[in-house]
Motif scaffolding. Structure first.
Motif, PDB file in Angstrom:
ATOM      1  N   ALA A  46       0.769  -1.011  -0.026  1.00 56.52           N
ATOM      2  CA  ALA A  46      -0.279  -0.245   0.296  1.00 56.52           C
ATOM      3  C   ALA A  46       0.735   1.216   0.006  1.00 56.52           C
ATOM      4  O   ALA A  46       1.960   1.267  -0.074  1.00 56.52           O
ATOM      5  CB  ALA A  46      -1.044   0.205   1.304  1.00 56.52           C
ATOM      6  N   PHE A  47       0.281   2.299  -0.433  1.00 58.34           N
ATOM      7  CA  PHE A  47       1.111   3.724  -0.316  1.00 58.34           C
ATOM      8  C   PHE A  47       2.450   3.504  -1.381  1.00 58.34           C
ATOM      9  O   PHE A  47       3.765   4.421  -1.214  1.00 58.34           O
ATOM     10  CB  PHE A  47       1.766   4.004   0.560  1.00 58.34           C
ATOM     11  CG  PHE A  47       0.437   4.020   2.334  1.00 58.34           C
ATOM     12  CD1 PHE A  47      -1.112   4.496   1.885  1.00 58.34           C
ATOM     13  CD2 PHE A  47       0.464   2.900   2.744  1.00 58.34           C
ATOM     14  CE1 PHE A  47      -1.856   4.082   2.383  1.00 58.34           C
ATOM     15  CE2 PHE A  47      -0.711   2.892   4.336  1.00 58.34           C
ATOM     16  CZ  PHE A  47      -1.931   3.584   3.700  1.00 58.34           C
ATOM     17  N   ALA A  48       2.047   2.841  -2.427  1.00 59.64           N
ATOM     18  CA  ALA A  48       3.255   2.763  -3.337  1.00 59.64           C
ATOM     19  C   ALA A  48       2.669   2.270  -4.475  1.00 59.64           C
ATOM     20  O   ALA A  48       1.665   2.221  -4.437  1.00 59.64           O
ATOM     21  CB  ALA A  48       4.335   1.601  -2.785  1.00 59.64           C
ATOM     22  N   ASP A  49       3.550   1.325  -5.417  1.00 62.22           N
ATOM     23  CA  ASP A  49       3.893   1.416  -6.851  1.00 62.22           C
ATOM     24  C   ASP A  49       4.646   0.987  -6.720  1.00 62.22           C
ATOM     25  O   ASP A  49       5.540   0.113  -6.544  1.00 62.22           O
ATOM     26  CB  ASP A  49       3.055   2.591  -7.612  1.00 62.22           C
ATOM     27  CG  ASP A  49       4.496   2.850  -8.306  1.00 62.22           C
ATOM     28  OD1 ASP A  49       6.023   3.334  -8.169  1.00 62.22           O
ATOM     29  OD2 ASP A  49       4.205   3.878  -9.274  1.00 62.22           O
ATOM     30  N   SER A  75      -6.938  -2.399  -5.227  1.00 55.28           N
ATOM     31  CA  SER A  75      -8.591  -2.636  -4.967  1.00 55.28           C
ATOM     32  C   SER A  75      -9.204  -3.175  -4.101  1.00 55.28           C
ATOM     33  O   SER A  75      -9.641  -3.594  -3.141  1.00 55.28           O
ATOM     34  CB  SER A  75      -9.478  -1.923  -6.036  1.00 55.28           C
ATOM     35  OG  SER A  75      -8.992  -3.516  -6.914  1.00 55.28           O
ATOM     36  N   SER A  76      -8.271  -4.246  -3.559  1.00 57.31           N
ATOM     37  CA  SER A  76      -8.892  -5.869  -2.834  1.00 57.31           C
ATOM     38  C   SER A  76      -7.644  -6.841  -2.467  1.00 57.31           C
ATOM     39  O   SER A  76      -7.151  -6.084  -4.110  1.00 57.31           O
ATOM     40  CB  SER A  76      -9.947  -6.160  -3.455  1.00 57.31           C
ATOM     41  OG  SER A  76     -10.221  -6.876  -4.609  1.00 57.31           O
ATOM     42  N   ALA A 151      -8.642   9.466   4.697  1.00 53.50           N
ATOM     43  CA  ALA A 151      -9.353   8.260   3.664  1.00 53.50           C
ATOM     44  C   ALA A 151     -10.442   9.606   2.805  1.00 53.50           C
ATOM     45  O   ALA A 151     -10.355  10.449   3.399  1.00 53.50           O
ATOM     46  CB  ALA A 151     -10.356   7.543   4.475  1.00 53.50           C
ATOM     47  N   ASP A 152     -10.608   9.357   1.404  1.00 51.49           N
ATOM     48  CA  ASP A 152     -10.782   9.567   0.454  1.00 51.49           C
ATOM     49  C   ASP A 152     -13.075   9.378   0.771  1.00 51.49           C
ATOM     50  O   ASP A 152     -12.878   8.567   1.766  1.00 51.49           O
ATOM     51  CB  ASP A 152     -10.876   9.812  -0.983  1.00 51.49           C
ATOM     52  CG  ASP A 152     -11.212   8.579  -1.036  1.00 51.49           C
ATOM     53  OD1 ASP A 152     -11.559   7.288  -1.078  1.00 51.49           O
ATOM     54  OD2 ASP A 152     -10.459   7.949  -2.839  1.00 51.49           O
ATOM     55  N   LYS A 153     -13.518  10.486  -0.110  1.00 47.67           N
ATOM     56  CA  LYS A 153     -14.995   9.872   0.395  1.00 47.67           C
ATOM     57  C   LYS A 153     -15.088   8.300  -0.624  1.00 47.67           C
ATOM     58  O   LYS A 153     -16.494   7.855   0.019  1.00 47.67           O
ATOM     59  CB  LYS A 153     -16.319  10.497  -0.479  1.00 47.67           C
ATOM     60  CG  LYS A 153     -15.646  10.382  -2.014  1.00 47.67           C
ATOM     61  CD  LYS A 153     -16.725  11.393  -2.781  1.00 47.67           C
ATOM     62  CE  LYS A 153     -16.042  11.607  -3.979  1.00 47.67           C
ATOM     63  NZ  LYS A 153     -17.105  10.135  -5.798  1.00 47.67           N
ATOM     64  N   ASP A 154     -14.429   7.656  -0.645  1.00 45.49           N
ATOM     65  CA  ASP A 154     -15.006   6.003  -1.620  1.00 45.49           C
ATOM     66  C   ASP A 154     -14.103   4.936  -0.590  1.00 45.49           C
ATOM     67  O   ASP A 154     -14.413   4.242  -1.027  1.00 45.49           O
ATOM     68  CB  ASP A 154     -14.524   6.278  -2.727  1.00 45.49           C
ATOM     69  CG  ASP A 154     -14.938   7.069  -3.403  1.00 45.49           C
ATOM     70  OD1 ASP A 154     -16.457   7.262  -3.379  1.00 45.49           O
ATOM     71  OD2 ASP A 154     -14.626   7.696  -5.152  1.00 45.49           O
ATOM     72  N   GLY A 155     -13.314   6.017   0.456  1.00 47.65           N
ATOM     73  CA  GLY A 155     -12.396   4.921   1.051  1.00 47.65           C
ATOM     74  C   GLY A 155     -10.868   4.205   0.854  1.00 47.65           C
ATOM     75  O   GLY A 155     -10.807   3.316   1.803  1.00 47.65           O
ATOM     76  N   PHE A 156     -11.182   5.229  -0.092  1.00 45.46           N
ATOM     77  CA  PHE A 156      -9.279   4.314  -0.427  1.00 45.46           C
ATOM     78  C   PHE A 156      -8.361   5.078   0.841  1.00 45.46           C
ATOM     79  O   PHE A 156      -8.385   6.375   1.213  1.00 45.46           O
ATOM     80  CB  PHE A 156      -9.429   5.023  -1.895  1.00 45.46           C
ATOM     81  CG  PHE A 156      -9.676   3.340  -2.694  1.00 45.46           C
ATOM     82  CD1 PHE A 156      -8.449   2.816  -3.482  1.00 45.46           C
ATOM     83  CD2 PHE A 156     -10.886   3.731  -2.938  1.00 45.46           C
ATOM     84  CE1 PHE A 156      -9.466   2.375  -3.816  1.00 45.46           C
ATOM     85  CE2 PHE A 156     -11.508   2.541  -4.458  1.00 45.46           C
ATOM     86  CZ  PHE A 156     -10.736   1.538  -4.803  1.00 45.46           C
ATOM     87  N   LEU A 157      -7.581   4.997   1.099  1.00 44.12           N
ATOM     88  CA  LEU A 157      -6.781   5.695   1.810  1.00 44.12           C
ATOM     89  C   LEU A 157      -5.239   5.722   1.206  1.00 44.12           C
ATOM     90  O   LEU A 157      -4.813   5.170   0.556  1.00 44.12           O
ATOM     91  CB  LEU A 157      -6.742   4.349   3.162  1.00 44.12           C
ATOM     92  CG  LEU A 157      -7.256   3.591   3.585  1.00 44.12           C
ATOM     93  CD1 LEU A 157      -7.159   2.862   4.488  1.00 44.12           C
ATOM     94  CD2 LEU A 157      -7.938   4.908   4.468  1.00 44.12           C
ATOM     95  N   THR A 158      -4.815   7.004   1.096  1.00 41.72           N
ATOM     96  CA  THR A 158      -3.659   7.979   1.720  1.00 41.72           C
ATOM     97  C   THR A 158      -2.614   7.895   2.256  1.00 41.72           C
ATOM     98  O   THR A 158      -3.215   8.681   3.229  1.00 41.72           O
ATOM     99  CB  THR A 158      -3.877   8.747  -0.124  1.00 41.72           C
ATOM    100  OG1 THR A 158      -4.391   9.910   0.616  1.00 41.72           O
ATOM    101  CG2 THR A 158      -4.187   8.396  -1.283  1.00 41.72           C
ATOM    102  N   PRO A 186      -3.275   4.866  -4.143  1.00 41.91           N
ATOM    103  CA  PRO A 186      -4.252   4.655  -3.183  1.00 41.91           C
ATOM    104  C   PRO A 186      -4.510   3.330  -2.994  1.00 41.91           C
ATOM    105  O   PRO A 186      -5.147   2.760  -3.543  1.00 41.91           O
ATOM    106  CB  PRO A 186      -5.591   5.633  -3.324  1.00 41.91           C
ATOM    107  CG  PRO A 186      -5.441   6.328  -4.890  1.00 41.91           C
ATOM    108  CD  PRO A 186      -3.616   4.835  -5.357  1.00 41.91           C
ATOM    109  N   VAL A 187      -4.804   2.875  -1.752  1.00 42.24           N
ATOM    110  CA  VAL A 187      -6.172   0.772  -1.442  1.00 42.24           C
ATOM    111  C   VAL A 187      -7.513   1.011  -0.417  1.00 42.24           C
ATOM    112  O   VAL A 187      -6.838   2.131   0.532  1.00 42.24           O
ATOM    113  CB  VAL A 187      -4.410   0.802  -0.611  1.00 42.24           C
ATOM    114  CG1 VAL A 187      -4.640   1.519   1.353  1.00 42.24           C
ATOM    115  CG2 VAL A 187      -4.903  -0.277  -0.041  1.00 42.24           C
ATOM    116  N   SER A 188      -7.557   0.097  -1.207  1.00 42.46           N
ATOM    117  CA  SER A 188      -8.662   0.416  -0.851  1.00 42.46           C
ATOM    118  C   SER A 188      -8.610   0.215   1.639  1.00 42.46           C
ATOM    119  O   SER A 188      -8.308  -0.817   1.289  1.00 42.46           O
ATOM    120  CB  SER A 188      -9.689  -0.874  -1.240  1.00 42.46           C
ATOM    121  OG  SER A 188     -10.914  -0.596  -1.381  1.00 42.46           O
ATOM    122  N   GLY A 189      -9.729   0.408   2.250  1.00 41.41           N
ATOM    123  CA  GLY A 189      -9.446   0.413   3.359  1.00 41.41           C
ATOM    124  C   GLY A 189      -9.881  -1.100   4.076  1.00 41.41           C
ATOM    125  O   GLY A 189      -9.568  -1.790   4.425  1.00 41.41           O
TER     126      GLY A 189
END
Length: 273
Positions: A46-49, A75-76, A151-158, A186-189
């Protein structure tokens, strides 16, 4: 007669020395372990590529290894496993599968793929069957870096730029951490609650690179996981990203996994009744 015996002994000695010299020359000329057929497949966290492995990739390529870095959608768990499976399916020979952080969950789930010969966990989660990241972390203090996750409104974390520079990669130059913050995935929480169905480390030899100054996964948790999976442990005084701050040591551990040959079992397998 005495002269003849002396001549024979001298000739035998010369022949022996010549044979030993030839054997030594052959041994010296023997090639190192052939790793050309082995591929290293990297799975970022997460938080990488996929670029998180750049420094290690160059070192392994210089040793003759083929390298692939998966770009996880984050995303999952299922989606990341699918992306990694596609990379594994394309390989013709044996694979060393390497996961960082969240990537350890992915390699635990997909690591029994027929191509995978070994697993390397880099400051990574190593769940057992029916465990999630949340399950693994619940009995340990909250790591410092987690306070900088948004977290953003879609539940993805940065991770915030401050979190990246002070807690994710505090031993990496600031210029690089700014790039890491800008390019992070961004990673899905919800992913951190996804449970694995397989623990591939039960059937594959494993290595674990433990980061002693990690602010994202508690070092005590890393040690417990490394011991649980009976890994060969390499401990480094690094942040959460030893592949960036100590790439040579990380590459050396991965290379050890690539050339590893299990000792043949001298005892016949026991048949359970």
């Amino acid at each position: 007669m005495k002269t003849l015996n002396t001549f024979i002994r001298t000739a035998a000695l010369v022949a022996t020395v010549s044979s030993l010299a030839a054997a030594a020359s052959t041994a010296a000329a023997a090639p190192a372990a052939d790793t050309r057929a082995t591929t290293v497949v990297f799975v970022h966290g997460a938080f990488a590529d996929g670029s998180a492995w750049d420094k290690v990739i160059a070192l392994l390529q210089s040793k003759g290894l083929h390298v692939v870095s998966v770009q996880n959608p984050l995303s999952s768990l299922a989606d990341d496993v699918a992306a990694t499976r596609r990379a594994l399916d394309k390989q013709a020979g044996p694979v060393v599968l390497v996961g960082h952080s969240w990537g350890g969950v992915v390699i635990s789930e997909i690591g029994q793929h027929e191509r995978v010969k070994a697993l390397v966990y880099v400051a990574a989660f190593a769940p057992s069957e029916n465990q999630s990241v949340a399950d693994l972390a619940k009995d340990y203090p909250k790591p410092e870096g987690s306070s900088f996750i948004v977290a953003d409104k879609d539940g993805f974390l940065t991770l915030t730029p401050e979190g990246m520079s002070k807690h994710f990669a505090q031993d990496v130059p600031a210029a690089q951490t700014r790039i890491m913050a800008a390019t992070q995935g961004p990673v899905s929480g919800k992913s951190f609650e996804d449970k694995v169905t397989v623990a591939a480390w039960r059937t594959r030899p494993s290595w674990y690179i433990l980061s002693e100054q990690d602010h994202m996964i508690q070092p005590a948790l890393q040690k417990a996981m490394a011991q649980k999976i009976s890994a060969r442990i390499v401990t480094l005084p690094t942040s959460h990203v030893p592949q960036l701050s100590r790439p040579k040591q990380v590459a050396d551990a991965i290379y050890a996994a690539a050339v590893y040959q299990p000792k043949p079992d001298v005892h016949p397998p026991t048949t359970r009744r």
